[in-house]
Design a protein around this motif. Structure first.
Motif, PDB file in Angstrom:
ATOM      1  N   VAL A 242       0.846  -1.194   0.000  1.00 44.68           N
ATOM      2  CA  VAL A 242       0.000   0.000   0.000  1.00 44.68           C
ATOM      3  C   VAL A 242       0.881   1.243   0.000  1.00 44.68           C
ATOM      4  O   VAL A 242       2.045   1.203   0.396  1.00 44.68           O
ATOM      5  CB  VAL A 242      -0.946   0.036   1.225  1.00 44.68           C
ATOM      6  N   ALA A 243       0.305   2.355  -0.445  1.00 42.01           N
ATOM      7  CA  ALA A 243       1.024   3.631  -0.467  1.00 42.01           C
ATOM      8  C   ALA A 243       1.125   4.211   0.945  1.00 42.01           C
ATOM      9  O   ALA A 243       0.368   3.848   1.847  1.00 42.01           O
ATOM     10  CB  ALA A 243       0.300   4.612  -1.383  1.00 42.01           C
ATOM     11  N   ASP A 244       2.061   5.152   1.117  1.00 44.22           N
ATOM     12  CA  ASP A 244       2.227   5.814   2.413  1.00 44.22           C
ATOM     13  C   ASP A 244       0.928   6.434   2.900  1.00 44.22           C
ATOM     14  O   ASP A 244       0.656   6.435   4.106  1.00 44.22           O
ATOM     15  CB  ASP A 244       3.293   6.910   2.308  1.00 44.22           C
ATOM     16  N   ALA A 245       0.146   6.955   1.968  1.00 43.09           N
ATOM     17  CA  ALA A 245      -1.095   7.643   2.347  1.00 43.09           C
ATOM     18  C   ALA A 245      -2.042   6.737   3.119  1.00 43.09           C
ATOM     19  O   ALA A 245      -2.752   7.194   4.033  1.00 43.09           O
ATOM     20  CB  ALA A 245      -1.789   8.187   1.098  1.00 43.09           C
ATOM     21  N   VAL A 246      -2.052   5.455   2.772  1.00 43.25           N
ATOM     22  CA  VAL A 246      -2.917   4.497   3.471  1.00 43.25           C
ATOM     23  C   VAL A 246      -2.449   4.317   4.912  1.00 43.25           C
ATOM     24  O   VAL A 246      -3.253   4.311   5.851  1.00 43.25           O
ATOM     25  CB  VAL A 246      -2.919   3.139   2.735  1.00 43.25           C
ATOM     26  N   LEU A 247      -1.145   4.204   5.084  1.00 41.77           N
ATOM     27  CA  LEU A 247      -0.580   4.040   6.425  1.00 41.77           C
ATOM     28  C   LEU A 247      -0.759   5.302   7.258  1.00 41.77           C
ATOM     29  O   LEU A 247      -1.048   5.235   8.463  1.00 41.77           O
ATOM     30  CB  LEU A 247       0.899   3.675   6.332  1.00 41.77           C
ATOM     31  N   ILE A 248      -0.581   6.446   6.636  1.00 46.29           N
ATOM     32  CA  ILE A 248      -0.760   7.718   7.342  1.00 46.29           C
ATOM     33  C   ILE A 248      -2.194   7.857   7.855  1.00 46.29           C
ATOM     34  O   ILE A 248      -2.425   8.211   9.020  1.00 46.29           O
ATOM     35  CB  ILE A 248      -0.404   8.905   6.429  1.00 46.29           C
ATOM     36  N   LYS A 249      -3.147   7.576   6.995  1.00 46.67           N
ATOM     37  CA  LYS A 249      -4.555   7.683   7.379  1.00 46.67           C
ATOM     38  C   LYS A 249      -4.867   6.746   8.550  1.00 46.67           C
ATOM     39  O   LYS A 249      -5.538   7.134   9.519  1.00 46.67           O
ATOM     40  CB  LYS A 249      -5.452   7.350   6.189  1.00 46.67           C
ATOM     41  N   HIS A 250      -4.365   5.513   8.463  1.00 49.46           N
ATOM     42  CA  HIS A 250      -4.621   4.520   9.509  1.00 49.46           C
ATOM     43  C   HIS A 250      -4.032   4.964  10.842  1.00 49.46           C
ATOM     44  O   HIS A 250      -4.725   5.014  11.864  1.00 49.46           O
ATOM     45  CB  HIS A 250      -4.029   3.178   9.090  1.00 49.46           C
ATOM     46  N   HIS A 251      -2.752   5.288  10.851  1.00 53.21           N
ATOM     47  CA  HIS A 251      -2.073   5.603  12.107  1.00 53.21           C
ATOM     48  C   HIS A 251      -2.487   6.960  12.669  1.00 53.21           C
ATOM     49  O   HIS A 251      -2.492   7.144  13.895  1.00 53.21           O
ATOM     50  CB  HIS A 251      -0.561   5.552  11.920  1.00 53.21           C
ATOM     51  N   LYS A 252      -2.818   7.892  11.808  1.00 54.87           N
ATOM     52  CA  LYS A 252      -3.238   9.213  12.289  1.00 54.87           C
ATOM     53  C   LYS A 252      -4.504   9.104  13.127  1.00 54.87           C
ATOM     54  O   LYS A 252      -4.646   9.772  14.165  1.00 54.87           O
ATOM     55  CB  LYS A 252      -3.457  10.161  11.111  1.00 54.87           C
ATOM     56  N   LYS A 253      -5.420   8.236  12.708  1.00 55.36           N
ATOM     57  CA  LYS A 253      -6.646   8.026  13.470  1.00 55.36           C
ATOM     58  C   LYS A 253      -6.348   7.405  14.830  1.00 55.36           C
ATOM     59  O   LYS A 253      -6.864   7.835  15.862  1.00 55.36           O
ATOM     60  CB  LYS A 253      -7.602   7.116  12.694  1.00 55.36           C
ATOM     61  N   GLN A 254      -5.498   6.367  14.820  1.00 53.29           N
ATOM     62  CA  GLN A 254      -5.193   5.668  16.065  1.00 53.29           C
ATOM     63  C   GLN A 254      -4.459   6.572  17.057  1.00 53.29           C
ATOM     64  O   GLN A 254      -4.803   6.666  18.229  1.00 53.29           O
ATOM     65  CB  GLN A 254      -4.324   4.437  15.770  1.00 53.29           C
ATOM     66  N   ILE A 255      -3.427   7.249  16.552  1.00 53.38           N
ATOM     67  CA  ILE A 255      -2.618   8.109  17.414  1.00 53.38           C
ATOM     68  C   ILE A 255      -3.438   9.293  17.912  1.00 53.38           C
ATOM     69  O   ILE A 255      -3.388   9.657  19.095  1.00 53.38           O
ATOM     70  CB  ILE A 255      -1.363   8.587  16.669  1.00 53.38           C
ATOM     71  N   GLY A 256      -4.220   9.897  17.026  1.00 52.73           N
ATOM     72  CA  GLY A 256      -5.041  11.032  17.419  1.00 52.73           C
ATOM     73  C   GLY A 256      -6.031  10.675  18.512  1.00 52.73           C
ATOM     74  O   GLY A 256      -6.264  11.459  19.439  1.00 52.73           O
ATOM     75  N   LEU A 257      -6.598   9.492  18.417  1.00 57.50           N
ATOM     76  CA  LEU A 257      -7.566   9.045  19.415  1.00 57.50           C
ATOM     77  C   LEU A 257      -6.906   8.817  20.764  1.00 57.50           C
ATOM     78  O   LEU A 257      -7.365   9.312  21.802  1.00 57.50           O
ATOM     79  CB  LEU A 257      -8.232   7.756  18.930  1.00 57.50           C
TER      80      LEU A 257
ATOM     81  N   ILE B 105       6.738  -2.977  14.626  1.00 58.20           N
ATOM     82  CA  ILE B 105       6.785  -2.293  13.332  1.00 58.20           C
ATOM     83  C   ILE B 105       7.772  -3.055  12.429  1.00 58.20           C
ATOM     84  O   ILE B 105       8.955  -3.152  12.745  1.00 58.20           O
ATOM     85  CB  ILE B 105       7.214  -0.823  13.507  1.00 58.20           C
ATOM     86  N   PRO B 106       7.291  -3.579  11.304  1.00 54.71           N
ATOM     87  CA  PRO B 106       8.109  -4.515  10.530  1.00 54.71           C
ATOM     88  C   PRO B 106       8.885  -3.919   9.368  1.00 54.71           C
ATOM     89  O   PRO B 106       9.692  -4.617   8.757  1.00 54.71           O
ATOM     90  CB  PRO B 106       7.061  -5.494   9.994  1.00 54.71           C
ATOM     91  N   SER B 107       8.638  -2.638   9.047  1.00 49.10           N
ATOM     92  CA  SER B 107       9.225  -2.109   7.819  1.00 49.10           C
ATOM     93  C   SER B 107       9.682  -0.666   7.976  1.00 49.10           C
ATOM     94  O   SER B 107       9.155   0.089   8.801  1.00 49.10           O
ATOM     95  CB  SER B 107       8.204  -2.175   6.673  1.00 49.10           C
ATOM     96  N   LEU B 108      10.643  -0.299   7.149  1.00 50.68           N
ATOM     97  CA  LEU B 108      11.115   1.084   7.113  1.00 50.68           C
ATOM     98  C   LEU B 108      10.002   2.008   6.662  1.00 50.68           C
ATOM     99  O   LEU B 108       9.859   3.122   7.185  1.00 50.68           O
ATOM    100  CB  LEU B 108      12.317   1.200   6.173  1.00 50.68           C
ATOM    101  N   GLN B 109       9.203   1.587   5.716  1.00 55.37           N
ATOM    102  CA  GLN B 109       8.100   2.421   5.231  1.00 55.37           C
ATOM    103  C   GLN B 109       7.175   2.826   6.373  1.00 55.37           C
ATOM    104  O   GLN B 109       6.857   4.011   6.543  1.00 55.37           O
ATOM    105  CB  GLN B 109       7.283   1.666   4.170  1.00 55.37           C
ATOM    106  N   GLU B 110       6.761   1.860   7.182  1.00 53.98           N
ATOM    107  CA  GLU B 110       5.843   2.175   8.275  1.00 53.98           C
ATOM    108  C   GLU B 110       6.536   2.995   9.362  1.00 53.98           C
ATOM    109  O   GLU B 110       5.926   3.869   9.975  1.00 53.98           O
ATOM    110  CB  GLU B 110       5.261   0.887   8.857  1.00 53.98           C
ATOM    111  N   ALA B 111       7.822   2.726   9.572  1.00 56.41           N
ATOM    112  CA  ALA B 111       8.585   3.492  10.558  1.00 56.41           C
ATOM    113  C   ALA B 111       8.636   4.969  10.180  1.00 56.41           C
ATOM    114  O   ALA B 111       8.489   5.854  11.035  1.00 56.41           O
ATOM    115  CB  ALA B 111       9.996   2.928  10.674  1.00 56.41           C
ATOM    116  N   LEU B 112       8.833   5.257   8.909  1.00 60.21           N
ATOM    117  CA  LEU B 112       8.920   6.655   8.464  1.00 60.21           C
ATOM    118  C   LEU B 112       7.573   7.362   8.558  1.00 60.21           C
ATOM    119  O   LEU B 112       7.514   8.568   8.813  1.00 60.21           O
ATOM    120  CB  LEU B 112       9.462   6.713   7.034  1.00 60.21           C
TER     121      LEU B 112
END
Length: 314
Positions: free
Chosen positions: A145-160, A174-181
């Motif tokens: 998936v693109a970064d945008a998908v991960l950003i949307k997912h984690h932004k909701k969780q972290i914001g909550l 966290i298994p990947s550099l992409q998700e870490a960034l």
């Protein structure tokens, strides 16, 4: 952008004192020990929904074993994942928030029974994107998936979870550099401190194959996360991984909470192998010597492992 200030963070002041912070162990195996069947897409979050009192009791088992910080049951409880099970968005958010409330309740009950004890901390779990998919993909990170998908997912969780009284974010497995960034970008905006712990396939690579040094170097100049480390990884790799992180990011605290060394079959959701609490306790002294500041256990590590670690680190 203003850098976050954590001067009033009780957990950060604790770590700065030079003391080891002892975490809990795996929530899922403790709930199974309490008689629950977790073979479903929600894993421990199933009990969060069906029997919240059991979550409090699981936390209490770890606190009585010596844990100074309990991690909430929000790892598998993502907004998107809960909506898939039939909850609406409001219900999903309320359930995730309840994971912090239940951890706080366990701390309160522990303090009533142990009034002279130092008050334990609560870490709000942020699981990897793959945990919301319940397909085992958090063990390799190849989501496609693109970064945008991960950003949307984690932004909701972290914001909550940012609005809760949890002491720290625990961005786990966290298994990947992409998700870490992606997490690097989002945590820079937060006033609550965080740790990021990676899942690794050996003593030098994340699960996606990224060298651990290349990944943690990305965080060397960041105020947040305050700690970096490894979880849900075979304990035999811990010392080398700690050493690699320490050399690359000498100013960060280091968090390690490996699994028991058993192998997880993501298809059948079963574990294979054995592990000894005594061996875990002995190994924890090596993790401390290598530079770990925050120590605990992950999958298949129970209260007996925490007792052993506590005794060993004395």
């Amino acid at each position: 952008m203003n850098k976050p200030s954590f001067n009033d963070s009780r957990i950060l002041n604790y770590l700065k004192s030079g003391r080891i912070l002892l975490l809990d162990g795996g929530m899922s195996n403790q709930l199974e020990a309490q008689g629950f069947n977790l073979n479903n897409e929600l894993w421990s979050a199933k009990v969060l929904l069906s029997n919240p009192r059991a979550i409090v009791e699981a936390h209490l088992h770890y606190l009585e074993a010596g844990s100074q910080c309990v991690i909430t049951t929000s790892y598998q409880a993502s907004i998107s994942g809960l909506i898939k099970t039939g909850l609406n968005e409001t219900q999903a958010k309320d359930l995730i928030l309840s994971s912090v409330t239940l951890a706080e309740q366990a701390v309160e009950e522990y303090m009533v029974s142990n009034p002279c004890a130092e008050r334990p901390f609560v870490a709000a779990s942020i699981g990897p994107y793959g945990a919301s998919l319940a397909d085992g993909s958090e063990y390799h990170g190849d989501y496609g998936v693109a970064d945008a998908v991960l950003i949307k997912h984690h932004k909701k969780q972290i914001g909550l979870l940012a609005a809760t009284n949890a002491d720290i974010f625990a961005c786990e497995t966290i298994p990947s550099l992409q998700e870490a960034l992606v997490l690097k970008q989002l945590l820079a905006e937060q006033k609550k401190p965080a740790w990021i712990s990676f899942s690794c396939k050996d003593d030098r690579h994340l699960s996606d194959g990224t060298p651990i040094e290349d990944c943690v170097l990305e965080f060397n100049q960041c105020s947040n996360p305050v700690a970096l480390g490894v979880n849900c990884t075979n304990p035999k790799y811990m010392v080398k991984l700690i050493e690699r992180i320490k050399v690359t990011c000498p100013d960060k605290f280091i968090v390690v909470y490996p699994n028991s060394g058993e192998v997880f079959d993501a298809t059948n959701k079963t574990w294979h192998g054995t592990a000894s609490p005594n061996e875990c306790g002995s190994a924890s002294t090596k993790w401390q010597k290598a530079g770990a500041n925050i120590v605990g256990g992950c999958c298949r590590m129970g209260p007996e492992h925490i007792v052993s670690i506590k005794q060993a680190l004395k």
